[in-house]
Design a protein around this motif. Structure first.
Motif, PDB file in Angstrom:
ATOM      1  N   ARG A   1     -12.151  10.893   1.303  1.00 45.72           N
ATOM      2  CA  ARG A   1     -11.581  10.603   2.625  1.00 45.72           C
ATOM      3  C   ARG A   1     -12.143  11.553   3.683  1.00 45.72           C
ATOM      4  NH1 ARG A   1      -6.709   7.700   1.753  1.00 45.72           N
ATOM      5  NH2 ARG A   1      -5.943   7.807  -0.385  1.00 45.72           N
TER       6      ARG A   1
ATOM      7  N   SER B   1      -2.785   5.542   2.004  1.00 46.82           N
ATOM      8  CA  SER B   1      -1.811   6.293   1.210  1.00 46.82           C
ATOM      9  C   SER B   1      -1.816   7.787   1.538  1.00 46.82           C
ATOM     10  CB  SER B   1      -2.055   6.070  -0.286  1.00 46.82           C
ATOM     11  OG  SER B   1      -3.230   6.715  -0.719  1.00 46.82           O
TER      12      SER B   1
ATOM     13  N   ASP C   1      -1.969   2.548 -10.797  1.00 44.78           N
ATOM     14  CA  ASP C   1      -3.016   3.512 -10.396  1.00 44.78           C
ATOM     15  C   ASP C   1      -2.453   4.817  -9.824  1.00 44.78           C
ATOM     16  OD1 ASP C   1      -4.729   1.446 -11.092  1.00 44.78           O
ATOM     17  OD2 ASP C   1      -5.388   1.016  -9.046  1.00 44.78           O
TER      18      ASP C   1
ATOM     19  N   ARG D   1     -12.903   1.913   3.857  1.00 47.97           N
ATOM     20  CA  ARG D   1     -12.380   1.644   5.200  1.00 47.97           C
ATOM     21  C   ARG D   1     -13.488   1.962   6.191  1.00 47.97           C
ATOM     22  NH1 ARG D   1      -7.160   3.760   3.188  1.00 47.97           N
ATOM     23  NH2 ARG D   1      -5.772   1.951   3.150  1.00 47.97           N
TER      24      ARG D   1
ATOM     25  N   ASP E   1     -14.212  -4.221   0.681  1.00 46.63           N
ATOM     26  CA  ASP E   1     -13.044  -4.271  -0.211  1.00 46.63           C
ATOM     27  C   ASP E   1     -12.651  -2.874  -0.667  1.00 46.63           C
ATOM     28  OD1 ASP E   1     -12.729  -7.015  -0.232  1.00 46.63           O
ATOM     29  OD2 ASP E   1     -12.979  -7.248  -2.402  1.00 46.63           O
ATOM     30  N   THR E   2     -13.631  -1.978  -0.769  1.00 42.06           N
ATOM     31  CA  THR E   2     -13.379  -0.675  -1.397  1.00 42.06           C
ATOM     32  C   THR E   2     -13.550   0.502  -0.431  1.00 42.06           C
ATOM     33  OG1 THR E   2     -15.683  -0.505  -2.115  1.00 42.06           O
ATOM     34  CG2 THR E   2     -14.156  -1.523  -3.663  1.00 42.06           C
TER      35      THR E   2
HETATM   36  P1  5GP Z   1      -5.558   4.234  -0.229  1.00 41.96           P
HETATM   37  O1  5GP Z   1      -5.250   5.237  -1.311  1.00 41.96           O
HETATM   38  O2  5GP Z   1      -5.402   4.813   1.135  1.00 41.96           O
HETATM   39  O3  5GP Z   1      -4.791   2.955  -0.417  1.00 41.96           O
HETATM   40  O4  5GP Z   1      -7.089   3.833  -0.416  1.00 41.96           O
HETATM   41  C1  5GP Z   1      -8.122   4.755  -0.135  1.00 41.96           C
HETATM   42  C2  5GP Z   1      -9.468   4.048  -0.161  1.00 41.96           C
HETATM   43  O5  5GP Z   1      -9.802   3.661  -1.486  1.00 41.96           O
HETATM   44  C3  5GP Z   1      -9.522   2.759   0.664  1.00 41.96           C
HETATM   45  O6  5GP Z   1     -10.812   2.663   1.243  1.00 41.96           O
HETATM   46  C4  5GP Z   1      -9.315   1.645  -0.349  1.00 41.96           C
HETATM   47  O7  5GP Z   1     -10.015   0.476   0.036  1.00 41.96           O
HETATM   48  C5  5GP Z   1      -9.911   2.255  -1.618  1.00 41.96           C
HETATM   49  N1  5GP Z   1      -9.152   1.901  -2.818  1.00 41.96           N
HETATM   50  C6  5GP Z   1      -8.259   2.663  -3.487  1.00 41.96           C
HETATM   51  N2  5GP Z   1      -7.764   2.011  -4.560  1.00 41.96           N
HETATM   52  C7  5GP Z   1      -8.355   0.814  -4.576  1.00 41.96           C
HETATM   53  C8  5GP Z   1      -8.264  -0.326  -5.456  1.00 41.96           C
HETATM   54  O8  5GP Z   1      -7.549  -0.357  -6.466  1.00 41.96           O
HETATM   55  N3  5GP Z   1      -9.023  -1.403  -5.115  1.00 41.96           N
HETATM   56  C9  5GP Z   1      -9.841  -1.413  -4.020  1.00 41.96           C
HETATM   57  N4  5GP Z   1     -10.543  -2.519  -3.743  1.00 41.96           N
HETATM   58  N5  5GP Z   1      -9.964  -0.359  -3.203  1.00 41.96           N
HETATM   59  C10 5GP Z   1      -9.236   0.739  -3.458  1.00 41.96           C
END
Ligand code: 5GP
Length: 234
Positions: free
Chosen positions: A94, A100, A129, A199, A196-197
């Motif tokens: 990040r 999150s 997760d 931001r 998808d993965t």
């Molecule tokens: P956050 O923890 O804020 O939800 O995700 C942080 C970053 O990791 C974001 O860019 C998000 O797209 C990616 N990310 C985290 N977990 C996953 C997951 O299980 N699937 C996908 N597609 N992206 C994830």
């Protein structure tokens, strides 16, 4: 390359055997899920865009010395990759507080972090997760300390390469998730690198150009993925 038996179908991709040992074919789907599968939908054109965007990033990273599973793009929504023994740890890097992290630490979304933050999540649908640390990884025997050293270093280098490349294209790399695996004793970057993965925000307007448009029902999802592709090659 012949498409053999389907080995695995995930939320966004299918993996097939090929005629060549150690080489798999990845097919990117238009299906989208969020919140551990609770929200489901399809984004028309997503499979093709994520395949092209991932292939583009993998080529860039390989060119810059990062070992990845990518071999070649073989169709609109298909790429060949080296077979990996996937390490069940999602590695999130990040640069700006969002998602999150913003929630967990009480930071306003958009707060620039003074240095990159690396986080690990245990890849388990059953457990949703959970966030884990090096001790959890050791206790669960998910990867060795040496492997996690390599993975952390690779993730930070990937961050620097992508951040600079995207900033030249007027995109901010807010955060992203990587997965790694083992192949012949070597750690390779696997999975995908796509909206998808990751931001991605427009550097000026801060408009979201990624899967958050789907997660948060903002509309214009396909257009956002297309805009990312246009900026990469335009
Ligand atoms: P956050 O923890 O804020 O939800 O995700 C942080 C970053 O990791 C974001 O860019 C998000 O797209 C990616 N990310 C985290 N977990 C996953 C997951 O299980 N699937 C996908 N597609 N992206 C994830």
């Amino acid at each position: 390359m012949q498409k053999g038996e389907m080995l695995y179908e995930g939320k966004a991709k299918k993996i097939y055997r090929t005629g060549e040992p150690g080489v798999y074919l990845v097919e990117y789907k238009d299906d989208a899920t969020a919140f551990n599968g609770l929200k489901k939908g399809t984004i028309s054109g997503k499979g093709e865009l994520n395949n092209k965007i991932s292939a583009h990033f993998f080529r860039l990273l390989e060119h810059r010395g990062i070992a990845t599973h990518f071999l070649e793009q073989v169709g609109d929504r298909e790429m060949l990759v080296r077979a990996l023994e996937i390490i069940p740890v999602e590695v999130v890097v990040r640069n700006i507080a969002a998602g999150s992290l913003a929630k967990r630490l009480g930071l306003a979304e958009g707060t620039a972090l003074p240095r990159p933050v690396v986080e690990y999540y245990y890849k388990s649908d059953e457990l949703g997760d959970p966030l884990i640390n090096d001790d959890h990884i050791a206790v669960l025997e998910l990867a060795s300390a040496e492997e996690m050293n390599v993975i952390r270093k690779m993730a930070l280098v990937v961050n620097e390469i992508l951040r600079e490349y995207l900033s030249e294209r007027n995109l901010e790399l807010v955060d992203f998730k990587l997965e790694f695996g083992r192949s012949d004793g070597e750690i390779l970057l696997g999975d995908e690198i796509s909206p998808d993965t990751c931001r991605f925000w427009d550097a000026q307007t801060k408009e979201k150009l990624d899967k958050d448009r789907f997660r948060r029902d903002l509309g214009g999802v396909e257009e956002a993925y297309q805009e990312v592709w246009r900026r990469l090659v335009g």
